[in-house]
Design an enzyme around this catalytic site. Structure first.
Site, mmCIF file in Angstrom:
data_model
loop_
_atom_site.group_PDB
_atom_site.id
_atom_site.type_symbol
_atom_site.label_atom_id
_atom_site.label_comp_id
_atom_site.label_asym_id
_atom_site.label_seq_id
_atom_site.Cartn_x
_atom_site.Cartn_y
_atom_site.Cartn_z
ATOM 1 N N ASP A 315 0.833 -1.214 0.000
ATOM 2 C CA ASP A 315 0.000 0.000 0.000
ATOM 3 C C ASP A 315 0.865 1.260 0.000
ATOM 4 O O ASP A 315 0.551 2.239 0.667
ATOM 5 C CB ASP A 315 -0.981 0.017 1.177
ATOM 6 N N ARG A 342 5.561 7.707 -0.153
ATOM 7 C CA ARG A 342 5.113 6.820 0.924
ATOM 8 C C ARG A 342 6.142 5.725 1.195
ATOM 9 O O ARG A 342 6.306 5.272 2.326
ATOM 10 C CB ARG A 342 3.796 6.131 0.505
HETATM 11 CA CA CA Z 1 -3.904 3.216 -0.381
#
Ligand code: CA
Ligand code: CA
Length: 581
Positions: A315, A342
């Site tokens: 993710d 991220r």
């Molecule tokens: Ca996501």
């Protein structure tokens, strides 16, 4: 005869208008020059480049200790939750959005409300990660924002009355909207949210005057684009990097909005994780998920892409903003863009063509890759991919997690970084955390979570999770860091006064020295700060404003970390500060 009457009518209308003080129309040129005009804040990012740098220096290292609140405005309501909005400032009015798709116009001098708009959301909306909104856009005589039921709304900026309201996507299929729109040449350019529900990430442009769709560009290979109501071109090549029909629900939500280069005519949007999280169901790079895409704003065509996490299994949404800056390196000036992803790496790209320049860690612990090779592709640690659940089941185990860092909430999440023209450094709100993650079987079902994974986020250190880090983009070197006990979730603002402003979940808006990281000033707003500060000049004084209200994804998804921050108080307000006269 008719000419002179028109002239006289025009003249009297002009006189009338100047007496009643009409709202001035915000033009394309105003938006292009926003970063040079400190009297207003017309764009998300204090300029199309997203640098969040202000030329103002009236508040500086010498006098910041005297900064005091001028007013605070309550968003009211029983429902509060996360306030991630960046205010806009124009002609003495602040336009600020709040949780549950609300917007206010506020007199910047007094903090008095001019109007409030409430989107009256339907039952059954599916926001994955709190009911936040990150800000509005302004153009002409209107203000614009998107809502949690995937509507785009244009309001009369004087009255707050609805001018038009368009359905962008079906909220029952998991689509929602949380970013600040980007307005370019009369087009309102937006992404979408819902990557955890198997939606199809897309970028779309709407006519600012009418709300009609101009173009629509899915960012998942195989889907067709649209232009002026007709099918245009296919995105990529069907099944080139996706197996079977998995691209149909491929995710890649473009949930964080874009930056823009007016000279190149390119808008830069990040794309989220491929869906589902269980990567064993979708062998291949899964383009254009976890990427930055450069979009021609006239046609909606993808001009280049750079994928930060091909075949993501953690993710690691690549939605993070690409901040445009001119990089001086080896005697050359490069039209560069920087992105703190991220996945834990800080990337510098050539924003003209997407060429990879560098990728360096900005967090201490990265387990999924050992680095980025010279082509810009990560060097994977294959045994850090969450395992295939069918293989795990055959071995007789219910689950067999791997421990991966960063956690899926990222080395950096949504909160925008800032660049200072004062220091030529980037300031990155980062977090040190990891996760146990394991995969599970999953099939797509409209409106249902489409993860195929389980997880638990854990801190990596006893004494801190957050760290505001100053990064030299020419080397990737971290010049200093300011640790924070709770995870940082606030955007950053830099100023010519040598200051860097950001907020903390503990409630502080604070200013640090841009050269050393020394905390020079802080003020507790009484609730956690997860929003982005702004500054502007009005009547010869410099103002600072920040939205306050604890929430966002950490308390909802944070596992062991959520337990650490569970006692932080919610709220909903915007604060304005200035120096005493
Ligand atoms: Ca996501
Ligand atoms: Ca401005």
């Amino acid at each position: 005869m008719s000419n002179s009457r028109n002239y006289i009518f025009g003249l009297s209308a002009l006189l009338l208008a100047s007496v009643s003080g009409p709202a001035l129309a915000v033009t394309d040129e105003d938006l292009v020059k926003d970063h040079e005009t400190p009297g207003d804040v017309l764009t998300y990012g204090l300029g199309y480049s997203g640098q969040r740098y202000s030329t103002l220096d009236a508040i500086n290292k010498d006098n910041i200790k005297s900064l005091v609140p001028a007013w605070s405005f309550s968003f009211g309501g029983e429902k509060q939750r996360g306030q991630e909005s960046q205010p806009l400032i124009e002609d003495g009015v602040m336009y600020v959005t709040g949780s549950y798709s609300r917007m206010w116009a506020i007199d910047t001098a007094t903090g008095e409300e001019l109007w409030q708009y409430d989107a009256r959301l339907p039952e059954g909306i599916l926001p994955c990660c709190d009911v936040v909104n990150r800000g509005a856009a302004i153009y002409g005589d209107k203000v614009y924002f998107g809502t949690l039921d995937a509507k785009l709304v244009a309001l009369d900026k004087k009255t707050g009355k609805t001018v038009w309201r368009k359905t962008m996507a079906d909220y029952k299929a998991g689509y929602s909207y949380t970013a600040a729109p980007l307005i370019v040449d009369g087009k309102v350019i937006v992404g979408n949210s819902g990557g955890e529900f198997g939606i199809v990430g897309a970028i779309a442009a709407y006519d600012a005057e009418t709300g009609d769709e101009v173009w629509y560009r899915p960012v998942i290979e195989g889907h067709m684009g649209r232009m002026n109501g007709e099918e245009s071109t296919m995105t990529g090549e069907k099944n080139a990097s996706w197996p079977g029909d998995m691209w149909t629900w491929g995710g890649g939500a473009t949930w964080l909005g874009g930056t823009y280069d007016p000279e190149l005519g390119l808008a830069y949007f990040g794309t989220g994780n491929p869906a589902p999280w269980n990567s064993h169901l979708r062998p291949g790079d899964n383009l254009y998920t976890a990427s930055t895409v450069a979009i021609d704003v006239e046609t909606g065509e993808i001009k280049w892409h750079y994928q930060t996490t091909p075949h993501d299994g953690w993710d690691y949404d690549g939605v993070n903003e690409l901040v445009n800056f001119e990089m001086e390196k080896d005697g050359q000036t490069i039209k560069a863009g920087a992105k703190a992803d991220r996945n834990g790496f800080f990337y510098v790209l050539n924003r003209e063509n997407g060429e990879f320049i560098s990728g360096t860690p900005f967090v201490n612990e990265i387990t999924w890759a050992s680095g980025i090779d010279e082509t810009g592709r990560p060097v994977y640690n294959e045994d850090n991919y969450p395992k295939d659940p069918t293989v795990v089941a055959e071995s007789g185990l219910e689950r067999d997690p791997v421990f991966a860092a960063p956690s899926f909430l990222g080395g950096k999440n949504w909160m925008p970084i800032a660049y200072s023209q004062n220091t030529s450094l980037f300031y990155v709100p980062s977090n040190e955390w990891g996760m146990d993650i394991w995969n599970e079987p999953i099939t797509y079902k409209k409106g249902a979570a489409y993860l195929g994974a389980g997880f638990n986020i854990k801190p990596l250190n006893d004494d801190y999770i957050g760290a505001l880090r100053a990064i030299d983009p020419t080397t990737g070197e971290i010049k200093f860091e300011v640790k924070n006990e709770a995870p940082l979730w606030s955007g950053v603002l830099t100023t010519a006064g040598g200051l860097v402003f950001y907020g903390t979940p503990e409630g502080y808006l604070q200013a640090i020295d841009d050269a050393t990281g020394e905390i020079l000033w802080k003020f507790n707003t009484g609730t956690g700060i997860v929003a982005s500060p702004v500054t502007w000049e009005q009547d010869g004084e410099q103002w600072i404003a920040i939205t306050a209200g604890w929430g966002g994804a950490v308390p909802l998804w944070g596992g062991d970390v959520a337990a650490i921050v569970k006692d932080f108080n919610q709220g909903g307000s915007v604060w304005a500060f200035k120096l005493p006269k």
